[in-house]
Design an enzyme around this catalytic site. Sequence first.
Site, PDB file in Angstrom:
ATOM      1  N   GLU A 292      23.466 -51.595 -60.141  1.00  9.15           N
ATOM      2  CA  GLU A 292      24.027 -52.685 -60.955  1.00  9.15           C
ATOM      3  C   GLU A 292      25.046 -53.540 -60.204  1.00  9.15           C
ATOM      4  O   GLU A 292      26.153 -53.777 -60.665  1.00  9.15           O
ATOM      5  CB  GLU A 292      24.638 -52.105 -62.242  1.00  9.15           C
ATOM      6  CG  GLU A 292      24.759 -53.161 -63.338  1.00  9.15           C
ATOM      7  CD  GLU A 292      25.110 -52.577 -64.696  1.00  9.15           C
ATOM      8  OE1 GLU A 292      24.382 -51.707 -65.176  1.00  9.15           O
ATOM      9  OE2 GLU A 292      26.127 -53.006 -65.250  1.00  9.15           O
TER      10      GLU A 292
ATOM     11  N   ARG B 245      26.101 -29.292 -56.672  1.00 10.11           N
ATOM     12  CA  ARG B 245      26.088 -30.588 -55.948  1.00 10.11           C
ATOM     13  C   ARG B 245      24.778 -31.349 -56.108  1.00 10.11           C
ATOM     14  O   ARG B 245      24.441 -32.209 -55.304  1.00 10.11           O
ATOM     15  CB  ARG B 245      26.424 -30.411 -54.473  1.00 10.11           C
ATOM     16  CG  ARG B 245      27.794 -29.802 -54.265  1.00 10.11           C
ATOM     17  CD  ARG B 245      28.366 -30.122 -52.906  1.00 10.11           C
ATOM     18  NE  ARG B 245      29.693 -29.570 -52.805  1.00 10.11           N
ATOM     19  CZ  ARG B 245      29.965 -28.348 -52.375  1.00 10.11           C
ATOM     20  NH1 ARG B 245      28.985 -27.561 -51.959  1.00 10.11           N
ATOM     21  NH2 ARG B 245      31.201 -27.919 -52.317  1.00 10.11           N
TER      22      ARG B 245
ATOM     23  N   LYS C  40      12.020 -52.650 -66.896  1.00 11.58           N
ATOM     24  CA  LYS C  40      13.195 -51.899 -66.446  1.00 11.58           C
ATOM     25  C   LYS C  40      12.965 -51.370 -65.035  1.00 11.58           C
ATOM     26  O   LYS C  40      13.864 -51.430 -64.182  1.00 11.58           O
ATOM     27  CB  LYS C  40      13.524 -50.754 -67.407  1.00 11.58           C
ATOM     28  CG  LYS C  40      14.739 -49.974 -66.915  1.00 11.58           C
ATOM     29  CD  LYS C  40      15.668 -49.509 -67.967  1.00 11.58           C
ATOM     30  CE  LYS C  40      16.954 -48.983 -67.331  1.00 11.58           C
ATOM     31  NZ  LYS C  40      17.808 -48.296 -68.246  1.00 11.58           N
TER      32      LYS C  40
ATOM     33  N   HIS D  88      29.348 -53.333 -78.103  1.00 12.13           N
ATOM     34  CA  HIS D  88      30.347 -52.266 -77.913  1.00 12.13           C
ATOM     35  C   HIS D  88      31.612 -52.564 -78.727  1.00 12.13           C
ATOM     36  O   HIS D  88      32.244 -51.652 -79.258  1.00 12.13           O
ATOM     37  CB  HIS D  88      30.699 -52.111 -76.436  1.00 12.13           C
ATOM     38  CG  HIS D  88      29.640 -51.378 -75.661  1.00 12.13           C
ATOM     39  ND1 HIS D  88      29.433 -51.576 -74.308  1.00 12.13           N
ATOM     40  CD2 HIS D  88      28.741 -50.450 -76.040  1.00 12.13           C
ATOM     41  CE1 HIS D  88      28.436 -50.800 -73.902  1.00 12.13           C
ATOM     42  NE2 HIS D  88      28.003 -50.106 -74.935  1.00 12.13           N
TER      43      HIS D  88
ATOM     44  N   LYS E 137      20.825 -43.693 -64.860  1.00 13.65           N
ATOM     45  CA  LYS E 137      22.226 -43.675 -65.333  1.00 13.65           C
ATOM     46  C   LYS E 137      22.425 -42.406 -66.152  1.00 13.65           C
ATOM     47  O   LYS E 137      21.677 -42.153 -67.101  1.00 13.65           O
ATOM     48  CB  LYS E 137      22.519 -44.893 -66.212  1.00 13.65           C
ATOM     49  CG  LYS E 137      22.821 -46.157 -65.436  1.00 13.65           C
ATOM     50  CD  LYS E 137      23.323 -47.235 -66.379  1.00 13.65           C
ATOM     51  CE  LYS E 137      23.593 -48.526 -65.623  1.00 13.65           C
ATOM     52  NZ  LYS E 137      23.979 -49.625 -66.529  1.00 13.65           N
TER      53      LYS E 137
ATOM     54  N   HIS F 294      25.393 -56.175 -75.210  1.00 15.54           N
ATOM     55  CA  HIS F 294      26.227 -54.967 -75.186  1.00 15.54           C
ATOM     56  C   HIS F 294      27.719 -55.254 -75.248  1.00 15.54           C
ATOM     57  O   HIS F 294      28.478 -54.418 -75.736  1.00 15.54           O
ATOM     58  CB  HIS F 294      25.896 -54.109 -73.958  1.00 15.54           C
ATOM     59  CG  HIS F 294      24.602 -53.335 -74.110  1.00 15.54           C
ATOM     60  ND1 HIS F 294      23.386 -53.954 -74.281  1.00 15.54           N
ATOM     61  CD2 HIS F 294      24.351 -51.998 -74.141  1.00 15.54           C
ATOM     62  CE1 HIS F 294      22.434 -53.028 -74.390  1.00 15.54           C
ATOM     63  NE2 HIS F 294      22.992 -51.843 -74.313  1.00 15.54           N
TER      64      HIS F 294
ATOM     65  N   HIS G 193      24.084 -47.495 -82.240  1.00 13.10           N
ATOM     66  CA  HIS G 193      24.107 -48.262 -80.992  1.00 13.10           C
ATOM     67  C   HIS G 193      23.048 -49.373 -80.973  1.00 13.10           C
ATOM     68  O   HIS G 193      23.350 -50.519 -80.653  1.00 13.10           O
ATOM     69  CB  HIS G 193      23.930 -47.316 -79.802  1.00 13.10           C
ATOM     70  CG  HIS G 193      23.887 -48.028 -78.481  1.00 13.10           C
ATOM     71  ND1 HIS G 193      24.983 -48.700 -77.974  1.00 13.10           N
ATOM     72  CD2 HIS G 193      22.879 -48.219 -77.593  1.00 13.10           C
ATOM     73  CE1 HIS G 193      24.640 -49.261 -76.814  1.00 13.10           C
ATOM     74  NE2 HIS G 193      23.370 -48.982 -76.574  1.00 13.10           N
TER      75      HIS G 193
ATOM     76  N   ARG H  22      20.655 -55.950 -62.554  1.00  9.69           N
ATOM     77  CA  ARG H  22      20.587 -54.879 -63.567  1.00  9.69           C
ATOM     78  C   ARG H  22      21.545 -55.150 -64.734  1.00  9.69           C
ATOM     79  O   ARG H  22      21.303 -54.699 -65.856  1.00  9.69           O
ATOM     80  CB  ARG H  22      20.882 -53.521 -62.917  1.00  9.69           C
ATOM     81  CG  ARG H  22      20.687 -52.378 -63.893  1.00  9.69           C
ATOM     82  CD  ARG H  22      20.607 -51.018 -63.232  1.00  9.69           C
ATOM     83  NE  ARG H  22      20.405 -49.978 -64.225  1.00  9.69           N
ATOM     84  CZ  ARG H  22      20.114 -48.729 -63.963  1.00  9.69           C
ATOM     85  NH1 ARG H  22      19.963 -48.335 -62.711  1.00  9.69           N
ATOM     86  NH2 ARG H  22      19.951 -47.854 -64.931  1.00  9.69           N
TER      87      ARG H  22
ATOM     88  N   GLU I 162      16.207 -52.500 -78.320  1.00  7.35           N
ATOM     89  CA  GLU I 162      16.189 -52.481 -76.848  1.00  7.35           C
ATOM     90  C   GLU I 162      14.866 -53.039 -76.324  1.00  7.35           C
ATOM     91  O   GLU I 162      14.815 -53.632 -75.251  1.00  7.35           O
ATOM     92  CB  GLU I 162      16.419 -51.058 -76.315  1.00  7.35           C
ATOM     93  CG  GLU I 162      17.753 -50.434 -76.709  1.00  7.35           C
ATOM     94  CD  GLU I 162      18.945 -50.913 -75.866  1.00  7.35           C
ATOM     95  OE1 GLU I 162      18.760 -51.690 -74.917  1.00  7.35           O
ATOM     96  OE2 GLU I 162      20.077 -50.482 -76.181  1.00  7.35           O
TER      97      GLU I 162
ATOM     98  N   ASN J 239      22.337 -55.422 -69.976  1.00  2.00           N
ATOM     99  CA  ASN J 239      23.454 -55.281 -70.921  1.00  2.00           C
ATOM    100  C   ASN J 239      23.531 -56.448 -71.907  1.00  2.00           C
ATOM    101  O   ASN J 239      24.542 -56.605 -72.591  1.00  2.00           O
ATOM    102  CB  ASN J 239      24.779 -55.180 -70.157  1.00  2.00           C
ATOM    103  CG  ASN J 239      24.827 -53.933 -69.303  1.00  2.00           C
ATOM    104  OD1 ASN J 239      24.326 -52.894 -69.698  1.00  2.00           O
ATOM    105  ND2 ASN J 239      25.398 -54.046 -68.116  1.00  2.00           N
TER     106      ASN J 239
HETATM  107  N1  GLY Z   1      20.996 -49.237 -70.087  1.00  2.00           N
HETATM  108  C1  GLY Z   1      21.195 -50.200 -69.082  1.00  2.00           C
HETATM  109  C2  GLY Z   1      20.830 -49.733 -67.724  1.00  2.00           C
HETATM  110  O1  GLY Z   1      20.192 -48.717 -67.571  1.00  2.00           O
HETATM  111  O2  GLY Z   1      21.180 -50.366 -66.761  1.00  2.00           O
END
Ligand code: GLY
Length: 370
Positions: free
Chosen positions: A238, A122, A228, A253, A144, A249, A267, A242, A186, A246
């Site tokens: 997000e 957990r 960031k 994608h 993430k 993206h 990527h 946040r 990035e 993207n």
């Molecule tokens: N890679 C995008 C984020 O961490 O929100």
Amino acid sequence: MIRSIPVTLAGRSYEVVVGPGLIDRAGERIAPLLKTRRTAIVTDSNVGEHHGERLSVSLERAGVAVDVITVPAGEESKSFAGLADLSDRLLDLRLDRGDVIVAFGGGVVGDLAGFAAAIYKRGIDFIQVPTSLLAQVDSSVGGKTAIDTPRGKNLIGAFHQPKLVLADLDVLCTLPAREMACGYAEVIKYGMLGDADFFAWLEANCAAVLERDISALAHAVGRSVEMKAEIVAEDETEQGRRALLNLGHTFGHALEAETGYGEALKHGEAVAAGCGLAFRLSAFLGLCDPADAARVERALKAAGLPAGMADAPGHPFNADRLIHHMGQDKKAQGGALTFILARRIGDAFTAKGVDPDALRQFLITEGAAS
Ligand code: GLY
């Protein structure tokens, strides 16, 4: 040249340390954070080849017991099967709740080990020691974690913040040029989305960053992490700002889906092409000066990155297939297309409900087949 950048989150704040020589002294920084004196390093075979046992040696020197779990290098490890295997190995080691997982590798290792840490008994603590530029400036920061399924990438996961991130700039010296360029996509994305001065600095210093000039790297990684950290502190899960991370993206994608998520278009390259397309779509819709879109294209090409579909293998793509993939994007809501678009370099915003007919027309002007 070592900087410590805080990610400020109520009760779960942590530092991202950026600078050279951090792996060899990791034990000193990690030991004080441990409840027990026990860690499991999760890494992959490529990382072991380049960095050997330096991290374990440093931890052991600081009085920390270390077990090393090596997973196969490559995206396939970020799967239910990879997660099951890693969980079994952690259980076999009898890792307890007070022990800590150290993710030592690129984005795949960080995402997999981070997700395992989120759900193992957990939830246990974990630390990120990212070894690719992409992981240092993006995936290791912000909590993430995820695995892929045959239905898409990063669809099963959790927000689980690390206790510390050590971004050792020296490891970037062994990174292949193509991986550096992918990470650079990035980095420059931060300039495009929220800092025009940083973008201009990157225009002038692209070669120095890609050639691993240490002070250029320190600024490029440091400023990216700072941006960031600030965005994550404001919007951890997000709900709003946040999503700007993207940028590129949604297009990216779709191109990755069409090229098989593999070596043909990596990527970072897909994100670069996506950023070029996002700026040109912004100009096409009358939201942004075409001169800014042209500047973005030049900056991406200067780094050897694709700046649109025509530079991607698989061109010409089919417009309807691309739009179909975009509809599957995690940002799409109720079938409505959501993009991160820009008013100018350094000023991105979320555009909900972009007209599919206008998008289709745009893709065709970009060379997609109808
Ligand atoms: N890679 C995008 C984020 O961490 O929100």
